[in-house]
Design an enzyme around this catalytic site. Structure first.
Site, PDB file in Angstrom:
ATOM      1  N   ARG A  23     -21.674  -5.611  -1.356  1.00 37.22           N
ATOM      2  CA  ARG A  23     -20.840  -5.659  -2.452  1.00 37.22           C
ATOM      3  C   ARG A  23     -22.073  -5.607  -3.918  1.00 37.22           C
ATOM      4  NH1 ARG A  23     -14.655  -7.293  -0.537  1.00 37.22           N
ATOM      5  NH2 ARG A  23     -14.565  -5.208   0.475  1.00 37.22           N
ATOM      6  N   GLY A  81      -8.396  -0.194   1.366  1.00 33.88           N
ATOM      7  CA  GLY A  81      -6.945  -0.040   0.479  1.00 33.88           C
ATOM      8  C   GLY A  81      -7.036   1.658  -0.300  1.00 33.88           C
ATOM      9  N   GLY A 113     -10.424   0.679   6.083  1.00 31.82           N
ATOM     10  CA  GLY A 113     -12.018  -0.466   5.765  1.00 31.82           C
ATOM     11  C   GLY A 113     -12.350  -0.376   7.424  1.00 31.82           C
ATOM     12  N   LYS A 168      -1.018   2.576  13.815  1.00 31.28           N
ATOM     13  CA  LYS A 168       0.038   2.985  12.974  1.00 31.28           C
ATOM     14  C   LYS A 168       0.253   4.267  12.107  1.00 31.28           C
ATOM     15  CE  LYS A 168       1.212  -1.891  12.073  1.00 31.28           C
ATOM     16  NZ  LYS A 168       2.011  -2.295  10.738  1.00 31.28           N
TER      17      LYS A 168
HETATM   18  P1  ADP Z   1      -8.435   1.983   9.011  1.00 23.74           P
HETATM   19  O1  ADP Z   1      -8.634   0.738   8.819  1.00 23.74           O
HETATM   20  O2  ADP Z   1      -9.459   2.515   9.114  1.00 23.74           O
HETATM   21  O3  ADP Z   1      -7.594   2.514   8.217  1.00 23.74           O
HETATM   22  P2  ADP Z   1      -6.620   1.117  10.582  1.00 23.74           P
HETATM   23  O4  ADP Z   1      -6.188  -0.480  10.081  1.00 23.74           O
HETATM   24  O5  ADP Z   1      -5.294   1.967  10.563  1.00 23.74           O
HETATM   25  O6  ADP Z   1      -8.018   1.620  10.331  1.00 23.74           O
HETATM   26  O7  ADP Z   1      -6.854   1.203  12.080  1.00 23.74           O
HETATM   27  C1  ADP Z   1      -7.847   0.295  13.036  1.00 23.74           C
HETATM   28  C2  ADP Z   1      -7.522  -0.798  14.537  1.00 23.74           C
HETATM   29  O8  ADP Z   1      -6.471   0.396  15.449  1.00 23.74           O
HETATM   30  C3  ADP Z   1      -8.717  -0.837  14.710  1.00 23.74           C
HETATM   31  O9  ADP Z   1      -8.310  -2.394  14.926  1.00 23.74           O
HETATM   32  C4  ADP Z   1      -8.272  -0.293  16.094  1.00 23.74           C
HETATM   33  O10 ADP Z   1      -9.242  -1.384  17.617  1.00 23.74           O
HETATM   34  C5  ADP Z   1      -6.325  -0.580  16.690  1.00 23.74           C
HETATM   35  N1  ADP Z   1      -6.514   1.215  17.225  1.00 23.74           N
HETATM   36  C6  ADP Z   1      -7.238   2.457  17.896  1.00 23.74           C
HETATM   37  N2  ADP Z   1      -6.830   2.323  18.858  1.00 23.74           N
HETATM   38  C7  ADP Z   1      -5.541   1.403  18.874  1.00 23.74           C
HETATM   39  C8  ADP Z   1      -5.182   1.923  20.201  1.00 23.74           C
HETATM   40  N3  ADP Z   1      -5.735   2.939  21.418  1.00 23.74           N
HETATM   41  N4  ADP Z   1      -4.532   0.697  20.739  1.00 23.74           N
HETATM   42  C9  ADP Z   1      -5.302  -0.353  20.230  1.00 23.74           C
HETATM   43  N5  ADP Z   1      -5.516  -0.392  18.936  1.00 23.74           N
HETATM   44  C10 ADP Z   1      -6.140   0.829  18.527  1.00 23.74           C
HETATM   45 MG    MG Z   2      -7.608  -1.112   9.187  1.00 25.14          MG
END
Ligand code: ADP
Ligand code: MG
Length: 395
Positions: free
Chosen positions: A35, A375, A352, A198
């Site tokens: 950063r 975020g 993230g 999610k």
């Molecule tokens: P971002 O931070 O890029 O928005 P998220 O926080 O929504 O992404 O999701 C990231 C997490 O989702 C990671 O820790 C990853 O391991 C988990 N994940 C993705 N697919 C699966 C899965 N099939 N089962 C369990 N965890 C998963």
């Molecule tokens: Mg995340």
């Protein structure tokens, strides 16, 4: 309209730059200076333009002044990066008479780093008196902290109207340009790839992008909620039961819009979400009762790759599987690789964990843009005008 740092006159002026020096620390050591490095072009530009540079940032979540969360380690790392031509001075606060004096005495080429903004609760409360005190230190306000642009705090929003001139820094500019291009005028074919933990985290992103994209590719754990909503067996996979009807609604909306939602047609599954799990591939969309989906399967990887190859704009948020465990990282890697290899497309990564995955796998500099704000990038993709960006707008 938003002005950028290059549009302003800075000679002899006090230039207040809101940076994101919220870096990970181990004691007094900065363990990842990404950063700080990312803020360097803006800091250097302001110095070259003859500005008297004042830097402000938050660090962590202090409850009042806390020596463990001092910006001292960040300031000393900055001094190393800027080199001997520039002296970096750390103030012992971010407001008050001592700071005013230090600003007044600031010499050409020196940089003053204000102490952690969050040592004052007024920062996050966006308190007007505090905002005015910060503003009184500056002739020019520059925001380069995209990662906190989704928060209306004193240093990101409140103080801005009280400073004569305002502009976005170079990092902020890149974020606005690339994320803005995706949500406003993407070149077609435009596809979005969504994954991650999610559905509930991504509903607003889906709703905002669905009418704009040519196809929406869904992987990651959120795919199982969509599959289950279609009556497909998903075994022990993560499903948000309370989002099943929403998933159905989204699938119906896509059909009305004639936008294809592409769901996995096969999976990599295991017994548990850890490296102790076994690893199997399913022949089709159904997941056996004893298994959970942990990555997209080979046929799905090939389909997603094909979509990415044909696209002119690709935005990606959310890993395709449990990428932290190597045996479930292939889907995420293949998507990153396909995006990196489509040199004709604008490729943008938000979120993230997605950004971390792409950097960790070595694809960071092969994308058009990897957002620095987890975020903040999600809220941008939701179509929200971030308060820190709105504050920069001039008529
Ligand atoms: P971002 O931070 O890029 O928005 P998220 O926080 O929504 O992404 O999701 C990231 C997490 O989702 C990671 O820790 C990853 O391991 C988990 N994940 C993705 N697919 C699966 C899965 N099939 N089962 C369990 N965890 C998963
Ligand atoms: Mg995340």
């Amino acid at each position: 309209m938003i002005r950028y740092i290059d549009d302003l006159q800075m000679t002899g002026k006090r230039v207040f730059i809101r940076v994101d020096f919220n870096v990970p620390l181990e004691g007094k050591r900065v363990t990842d200076d990404t950063r700080i490095r990312e803020a360097l072009p803006t800091i250097r530009r302001a110095l070259e333009m003859g500005g008297k540079v004042i830097l402000a940032s938050h660090l962590g979540r202090p409850k009042g002044p806390d020596p463990k969360l001092s910006l001292e380690p960040a300031a000393s790392r900055l001094a190393d990066l800027l080199g001997p031509k520039h002296e970096v001075i750390l103030a012992d606060d971010c407001v008050g008479d001592g700071v005013k004096k230090q600003v007044k005495e600031l010499k050409d080429g020196q940089v003053l780093v204000l102490e952690n903004l969050r040592f004052h609760k007024e920062e996050e409360a966006n308190d007007e008196a505090f905002a005015r005190e910060l503003a009184a230190l500056a002739d020019v306000y520059v925001n380069d902290a995209f990662g906190t642009a989704h928060r209306a705090h004193a240093s990101t929003a409140g103080m801005v109207p009280f400073v004569k001139e305002k502009a976005a820094g170079l990092l902020m500019k890149k974020e606005i340009e690339y994320l803005g291009r995706v949500v406003k005028n993407p070149e077609k074919p435009f596809i979005a790839i969504l994954g991650g933990a999610k559905v509930s985290d991504k509903i607003k992103v889906i709703e905002n992008l669905l009418p704009k994209v040519d196809a929406l590719l869904i992987g990651g754990a959120m795919a199982y909620t969509f599959l289950k909503a279609q009556g497909i067996e998903v075994g022990k996979s993560r499903v948000e039961e309370d989002k099943l009807s929403l998933a159905t609604k989204i699938l119906d909306a896509a059909q009305r819009l004639k936008t294809s939602i592409v769901l996995p047609v096969d999976h990599v599954v295991g017994t548990e979400p850890s490296d102790k799990s076994d690893k199997r591939e399913t022949p089709d969309r159904a997941i056996p009762g004893d298994a959970m989906g942990l990555d997209i399967g080979p046929k799905t990887r090939a389909q997603f790759t094909q979509h990415i190859r044909n696209a002119k704009t690709v935005v990606w948020n959310g890993p395709m599987g449990l990428f932290e465990v190597e045996k479930f990282a292939e889907g995420t890697r293949v998507v990153a690789d396909a995006m990196a290899n489509n040199r004709a497309a604008v490729t943008v990564i938000g979120g993230g964990d997605s950004a971390a995955a792409v950097q960790q796998m070595g694809y960071g500099d092969k994308m058009s843009h990897v957002s620095t704000g987890g975020g903040a990038s999600l809220e941008f993709l939701e179509g929200i005008t971030l308060p820190g960006i709105k504050a920069l707008e001039t008529k």
